[in-house]
Design a protein around this motif. Structure first.
Motif, PDB file in Angstrom:
ATOM      1  N   LEU A   1       5.402   4.349  -0.025  1.00 40.26           N
ATOM      2  CA  LEU A   1       6.112   5.615  -0.165  1.00 40.26           C
ATOM      3  C   LEU A   1       7.571   5.436   0.187  1.00 40.26           C
ATOM      4  O   LEU A   1       8.444   5.672  -0.647  1.00 40.26           O
ATOM      5  CB  LEU A   1       5.484   6.737   0.664  1.00 40.26           C
ATOM      6  CG  LEU A   1       6.080   8.156   0.636  1.00 40.26           C
ATOM      7  CD1 LEU A   1       7.275   8.390   1.520  1.00 40.26           C
ATOM      8  CD2 LEU A   1       6.433   8.586  -0.795  1.00 40.26           C
ATOM      9  N   PHE A   2       7.877   4.974   1.403  1.00 40.20           N
ATOM     10  CA  PHE A   2       9.265   4.811   1.820  1.00 40.20           C
ATOM     11  C   PHE A   2       9.947   3.716   0.989  1.00 40.20           C
ATOM     12  O   PHE A   2      11.109   3.864   0.598  1.00 40.20           O
ATOM     13  CB  PHE A   2       9.337   4.493   3.311  1.00 40.20           C
ATOM     14  CG  PHE A   2       8.830   5.617   4.164  1.00 40.20           C
ATOM     15  CD1 PHE A   2       9.637   6.696   4.479  1.00 40.20           C
ATOM     16  CD2 PHE A   2       7.515   5.623   4.627  1.00 40.20           C
ATOM     17  CE1 PHE A   2       9.164   7.747   5.245  1.00 40.20           C
ATOM     18  CE2 PHE A   2       7.033   6.665   5.394  1.00 40.20           C
ATOM     19  CZ  PHE A   2       7.854   7.739   5.702  1.00 40.20           C
ATOM     20  N   ALA A   3       9.237   2.624   0.715  1.00 41.63           N
ATOM     21  CA  ALA A   3       9.824   1.559  -0.110  1.00 41.63           C
ATOM     22  C   ALA A   3      10.075   2.044  -1.528  1.00 41.63           C
ATOM     23  O   ALA A   3      11.142   1.776  -2.108  1.00 41.63           O
ATOM     24  CB  ALA A   3       8.883   0.352  -0.130  1.00 41.63           C
TER      25      ALA A   3
ATOM     26  N   ILE B   1      -1.593   3.472  -4.602  1.00 41.90           N
ATOM     27  CA  ILE B   1      -0.474   3.537  -5.540  1.00 41.90           C
ATOM     28  C   ILE B   1      -0.904   2.993  -6.899  1.00 41.90           C
ATOM     29  O   ILE B   1      -1.451   1.902  -7.002  1.00 41.90           O
ATOM     30  CB  ILE B   1       0.735   2.752  -4.994  1.00 41.90           C
ATOM     31  CG1 ILE B   1       1.280   3.433  -3.735  1.00 41.90           C
ATOM     32  CG2 ILE B   1       1.835   2.633  -6.047  1.00 41.90           C
ATOM     33  CD1 ILE B   1       2.415   2.695  -3.070  1.00 41.90           C
ATOM     34  N   GLY B   2      -0.686   3.792  -7.926  1.00 41.56           N
ATOM     35  CA  GLY B   2      -1.089   3.394  -9.262  1.00 41.56           C
ATOM     36  C   GLY B   2      -2.544   3.635  -9.582  1.00 41.56           C
ATOM     37  O   GLY B   2      -2.996   3.362 -10.699  1.00 41.56           O
ATOM     38  N   GLU B   3      -3.290   4.165  -8.615  1.00 38.71           N
ATOM     39  CA  GLU B   3      -4.726   4.401  -8.817  1.00 38.71           C
ATOM     40  C   GLU B   3      -5.051   5.867  -9.075  1.00 38.71           C
ATOM     41  O   GLU B   3      -6.212   6.230  -9.190  1.00 38.71           O
ATOM     42  CB  GLU B   3      -5.516   3.912  -7.591  1.00 38.71           C
ATOM     43  CG  GLU B   3      -5.396   2.417  -7.331  1.00 38.71           C
ATOM     44  CD  GLU B   3      -5.971   1.590  -8.471  1.00 38.71           C
ATOM     45  OE1 GLU B   3      -7.000   1.988  -9.039  1.00 38.71           O
ATOM     46  OE2 GLU B   3      -5.366   0.548  -8.800  1.00 38.71           O
ATOM     47  N   GLY B   4      -4.048   6.727  -9.112  1.00 40.51           N
ATOM     48  CA  GLY B   4      -4.266   8.137  -9.425  1.00 40.51           C
ATOM     49  C   GLY B   4      -4.515   9.024  -8.235  1.00 40.51           C
ATOM     50  O   GLY B   4      -4.510  10.249  -8.363  1.00 40.51           O
TER      51      GLY B   4
ATOM     52  N   GLU C   1       6.747   7.151  -8.894  1.00 39.05           N
ATOM     53  CA  GLU C   1       6.837   5.892  -9.619  1.00 39.05           C
ATOM     54  C   GLU C   1       8.276   5.370  -9.581  1.00 39.05           C
ATOM     55  O   GLU C   1       9.219   6.100  -9.884  1.00 39.05           O
ATOM     56  CB  GLU C   1       6.386   6.082 -11.062  1.00 39.05           C
ATOM     57  CG  GLU C   1       4.903   6.406 -11.186  1.00 39.05           C
ATOM     58  CD  GLU C   1       4.447   6.422 -12.634  1.00 39.05           C
ATOM     59  OE1 GLU C   1       5.240   6.014 -13.504  1.00 39.05           O
ATOM     60  OE2 GLU C   1       3.301   6.833 -12.890  1.00 39.05           O
ATOM     61  N   ASP C   2       8.418   4.106  -9.218  1.00 43.99           N
ATOM     62  CA  ASP C   2       9.745   3.497  -9.128  1.00 43.99           C
ATOM     63  C   ASP C   2      10.006   2.501 -10.250  1.00 43.99           C
ATOM     64  O   ASP C   2      11.031   1.803 -10.241  1.00 43.99           O
ATOM     65  CB  ASP C   2       9.939   2.823  -7.763  1.00 43.99           C
ATOM     66  CG  ASP C   2       8.931   1.701  -7.509  1.00 43.99           C
ATOM     67  OD1 ASP C   2       8.072   1.457  -8.376  1.00 43.99           O
ATOM     68  OD2 ASP C   2       9.012   1.061  -6.437  1.00 43.99           O
ATOM     69  N   GLY C   3       9.091   2.415 -11.199  1.00 46.32           N
ATOM     70  CA  GLY C   3       9.282   1.516 -12.329  1.00 46.32           C
ATOM     71  C   GLY C   3       8.731   0.123 -12.137  1.00 46.32           C
ATOM     72  O   GLY C   3       8.722  -0.674 -13.076  1.00 46.32           O
ATOM     73  N   PHE C   4       8.223  -0.195 -10.937  1.00 48.31           N
ATOM     74  CA  PHE C   4       7.624  -1.493 -10.675  1.00 48.31           C
ATOM     75  C   PHE C   4       6.098  -1.399 -10.783  1.00 48.31           C
ATOM     76  O   PHE C   4       5.507  -0.330 -10.585  1.00 48.31           O
ATOM     77  CB  PHE C   4       7.983  -1.999  -9.276  1.00 48.31           C
ATOM     78  CG  PHE C   4       9.422  -2.395  -9.108  1.00 48.31           C
ATOM     79  CD1 PHE C   4       9.958  -3.431  -9.853  1.00 48.31           C
ATOM     80  CD2 PHE C   4      10.234  -1.751  -8.189  1.00 48.31           C
ATOM     81  CE1 PHE C   4      11.289  -3.808  -9.698  1.00 48.31           C
ATOM     82  CE2 PHE C   4      11.558  -2.114  -8.011  1.00 48.31           C
ATOM     83  CZ  PHE C   4      12.084  -3.154  -8.778  1.00 48.31           C
ATOM     84  N   THR C   5       5.461  -2.533 -11.068  1.00 47.22           N
ATOM     85  CA  THR C   5       3.999  -2.624 -11.060  1.00 47.22           C
ATOM     86  C   THR C   5       3.554  -3.149  -9.703  1.00 47.22           C
ATOM     87  O   THR C   5       3.900  -4.270  -9.313  1.00 47.22           O
ATOM     88  CB  THR C   5       3.501  -3.569 -12.164  1.00 47.22           C
ATOM     89  OG1 THR C   5       3.884  -3.041 -13.433  1.00 47.22           O
ATOM     90  CG2 THR C   5       1.983  -3.688 -12.120  1.00 47.22           C
ATOM     91  N   TRP C   6       2.790  -2.331  -8.977  1.00 42.18           N
ATOM     92  CA  TRP C   6       2.348  -2.677  -7.630  1.00 42.18           C
ATOM     93  C   TRP C   6       0.851  -2.999  -7.622  1.00 42.18           C
ATOM     94  O   TRP C   6       0.061  -2.284  -8.213  1.00 42.18           O
ATOM     95  CB  TRP C   6       2.621  -1.523  -6.665  1.00 42.18           C
ATOM     96  CG  TRP C   6       4.078  -1.269  -6.462  1.00 42.18           C
ATOM     97  CD1 TRP C   6       4.851  -0.343  -7.103  1.00 42.18           C
ATOM     98  CD2 TRP C   6       4.939  -1.966  -5.565  1.00 42.18           C
ATOM     99  NE1 TRP C   6       6.149  -0.409  -6.661  1.00 42.18           N
ATOM    100  CE2 TRP C   6       6.240  -1.394  -5.715  1.00 42.18           C
ATOM    101  CE3 TRP C   6       4.766  -3.008  -4.655  1.00 42.18           C
ATOM    102  CZ2 TRP C   6       7.330  -1.836  -4.973  1.00 42.18           C
ATOM    103  CZ3 TRP C   6       5.856  -3.454  -3.928  1.00 42.18           C
ATOM    104  CH2 TRP C   6       7.116  -2.864  -4.087  1.00 42.18           C
ATOM    105  N   HIS C   7       0.489  -4.062  -6.895  1.00 44.09           N
ATOM    106  CA  HIS C   7      -0.915  -4.412  -6.678  1.00 44.09           C
ATOM    107  C   HIS C   7      -1.287  -4.044  -5.245  1.00 44.09           C
ATOM    108  O   HIS C   7      -0.616  -4.468  -4.296  1.00 44.09           O
ATOM    109  CB  HIS C   7      -1.148  -5.905  -6.883  1.00 44.09           C
ATOM    110  CG  HIS C   7      -0.772  -6.404  -8.245  1.00 44.09           C
ATOM    111  ND1 HIS C   7      -1.435  -6.024  -9.385  1.00 44.09           N
ATOM    112  CD2 HIS C   7       0.203  -7.260  -8.644  1.00 44.09           C
ATOM    113  CE1 HIS C   7      -0.902  -6.626 -10.434  1.00 44.09           C
ATOM    114  NE2 HIS C   7       0.106  -7.372 -10.018  1.00 44.09           N
ATOM    115  N   GLY C   8      -2.354  -3.277  -5.070  1.00 41.72           N
ATOM    116  CA  GLY C   8      -2.805  -2.942  -3.732  1.00 41.72           C
ATOM    117  C   GLY C   8      -3.345  -4.170  -3.013  1.00 41.72           C
ATOM    118  O   GLY C   8      -4.065  -4.987  -3.593  1.00 41.72           O
ATOM    119  N   LEU C   9      -3.001  -4.305  -1.738  1.00 43.77           N
ATOM    120  CA  LEU C   9      -3.405  -5.461  -0.941  1.00 43.77           C
ATOM    121  C   LEU C   9      -3.576  -5.026   0.502  1.00 43.77           C
ATOM    122  O   LEU C   9      -2.810  -4.198   0.999  1.00 43.77           O
ATOM    123  CB  LEU C   9      -2.327  -6.554  -1.018  1.00 43.77           C
ATOM    124  CG  LEU C   9      -2.628  -7.879  -0.321  1.00 43.77           C
ATOM    125  CD1 LEU C   9      -3.591  -8.704  -1.168  1.00 43.77           C
ATOM    126  CD2 LEU C   9      -1.337  -8.661  -0.062  1.00 43.77           C
ATOM    127  N   SER C  10      -4.580  -5.572   1.184  1.00 43.79           N
ATOM    128  CA  SER C  10      -4.696  -5.335   2.620  1.00 43.79           C
ATOM    129  C   SER C  10      -4.155  -6.544   3.372  1.00 43.79           C
ATOM    130  O   SER C  10      -4.033  -7.638   2.824  1.00 43.79           O
ATOM    131  CB  SER C  10      -6.167  -5.112   3.007  1.00 43.79           C
ATOM    132  OG  SER C  10      -6.885  -6.334   2.989  1.00 43.79           O
TER     133      SER C  10
END
Length: 388
Positions: A140-142, A169-172, A178-187
């Motif tokens: 969110l902040f990023a 993020i990106g999962e609905g 949306e900032d225009g980047f493709t983000w992959h969720g990771l723990s």
């Protein structure tokens, strides 16, 4: 090269140890390096001074450009971790490489397959690495910063793959813009060997604890919303100590109103003392009944799905976690070992449940860590996503 199919890659992990020589700050970087090493890869730890004063010295109580204390600290920590000859620190203020592999730093970059920015920044020598992965620990902040700050966006665009602890993020399920980047969720990857699970001697006397920053930085304004820090989340839960039969304690810094919270029944301890060494940090977690904590207001409001790396360490240690809902229940099971809440009554009920079924919650906590956060599982998935 398909990274996920390679048995041995040369990987550089960027992070902070010299600059933030505190026990709680060591593990987020260290577990990437150790987890990848356990998978059989050749791992190097690189740290960068940045171009501004950011070396904290807890002996002199200053933050400046002198890395002397942090270098000794890193030598000790990385030596114990089996990485004693595989790290270096670039001091931009003196244009020097320091540490055991300083003379080889540039050649390591020339032959590296992947650089992972667990924290830190790219320089010209890491820009030449073909795969460059960035890990966003502040969802969110990023994303809002990328929308509002052209320079910050350009820095992030230098990476070839982007990961975020905002799993929704990106999962609905989130309201992160949306900032225009493709983000992959990771723990966060958890090296379970570092966190042996042991049951505490008894439930009574006992207290739930957490380690946190009250205000890490100023709230962020975007699209008519104000996204705040943990201080903005906490007011709804101030009276909790009067409603439960267990102690509540925070190792907390960052402008916290200590006197008022102590009057309300909260235990307040010095976070710098608790986190002085990796061992003192782990002892504090193991000496707790479990964790009770709130989340950043921004994470809650936008349902990022963020889940604390510190909470993962409580779970791995066999300590139940009771934490404010950020949407993480969309991907993590709750009710055994991990309990979420969204209001004061929910927090009271979760604590009572843990006290009533304590041993079962402790066992479930460790099982959750093994299933969802074990470093090998997390990092194999990360490498596969870097390929994609």
């Amino acid at each position: 090269m398909k990274l996920a199919q390679s048995s041995k890659l040369r990987i550089i992990v960027l992070g902070y140890i010299v600059r933030r020589p505190l026990g709680g700050g060591v593990f987020p970087t260290l577990q990437y390096a150790l987890g990848l090493k356990q998978l059989g890869h050749e791992v190097w730890f690189f740290e960068d001074s940045e171009d501004f004063p950011c070396c904290y010295d807890p002996v002199r109580w200053v933050t400046d450009v002198d890395p002397t204390y942090g270098l000794r600290y890193a030598e000790d920590v990385l030596g114990k971790a089996g990485l004693g000859d595989r790290w270096t620190y670039y001091d931009a203020h003196t244009d020097q490489w320091l540490g055991p592999c300083a003379s080889d730093a540039l050649s390591i970059c020339e032959s590296a397959d992947l650089v992972i920015a667990a924290s830190g920044r790219l320089r010209p020598w890491t820009m030449q690495v073909p795969h460059r992965a960035y890990v966003d620990k502040d969802p969110l902040f990023a994303q809002v910063r990328h929308i509002q700050d052209v320079e910050r966006r350009a820095v992030t665009a230098q990476y070839t793959s982007l990961f975020t602890y905002g799993m929704n993020i990106g999962e609905g399920g989130s309201q992160v813009p949306e900032d225009g980047f493709t983000w992959h969720g990771l723990s966060q990857p958890i090296v379970l060997d570092l966190w042996p699970a042991t049951l505490p001697g008894s439930v009574e006397p006992g207290r739930f604890t957490t380690i946190m920053q009250w205000d890490a930085y100023d709230p962020v304004e975007f699209d008519g919303h104000t996204y705040g820090m943990k201080s903005a989340s906490f007011s709804d839960y101030e009276t909790l100590p009067s409603r439960i039969d267990a102690g509540l304690e925070m190792a907390v810094g960052g402008g916290v109103p200590k006197a008022r919270l102590r009057e309300l029944g909260w235990g307040i301890v010095d976070p710098l003392e608790v986190t002085k060494t990796p061992e003192s940090y782990q002892d504090y977690i193991r000496g707790s009944l479990g964790e009770f904590t709130v989340a950043k207001h921004g994470y809650v409001l936008s349902r990022t799905g963020w889940f604390s790396e510190r909470s993962m360490q409580y779970l791995a240690s066999g300590r139940p976690v009771i934490t404010q809902e950020t949407g993480f229940s969309d991907w993590l099971p709750t009710g055994e070992g991990l309990l979420s809440f969204s209001d004061l009554d929910g927090a009271v009920g979760a604590i009572e449940d843990v006290l009533d079924r304590y041993d079962a919650h402790c066992r479930a906590a460790r099982e959750l860590a093994e299933e969802y956060f074990e470093s090998g599982k997390v990092l194999r998935r990360m490498l596969a996503l870097v390929d994609s």
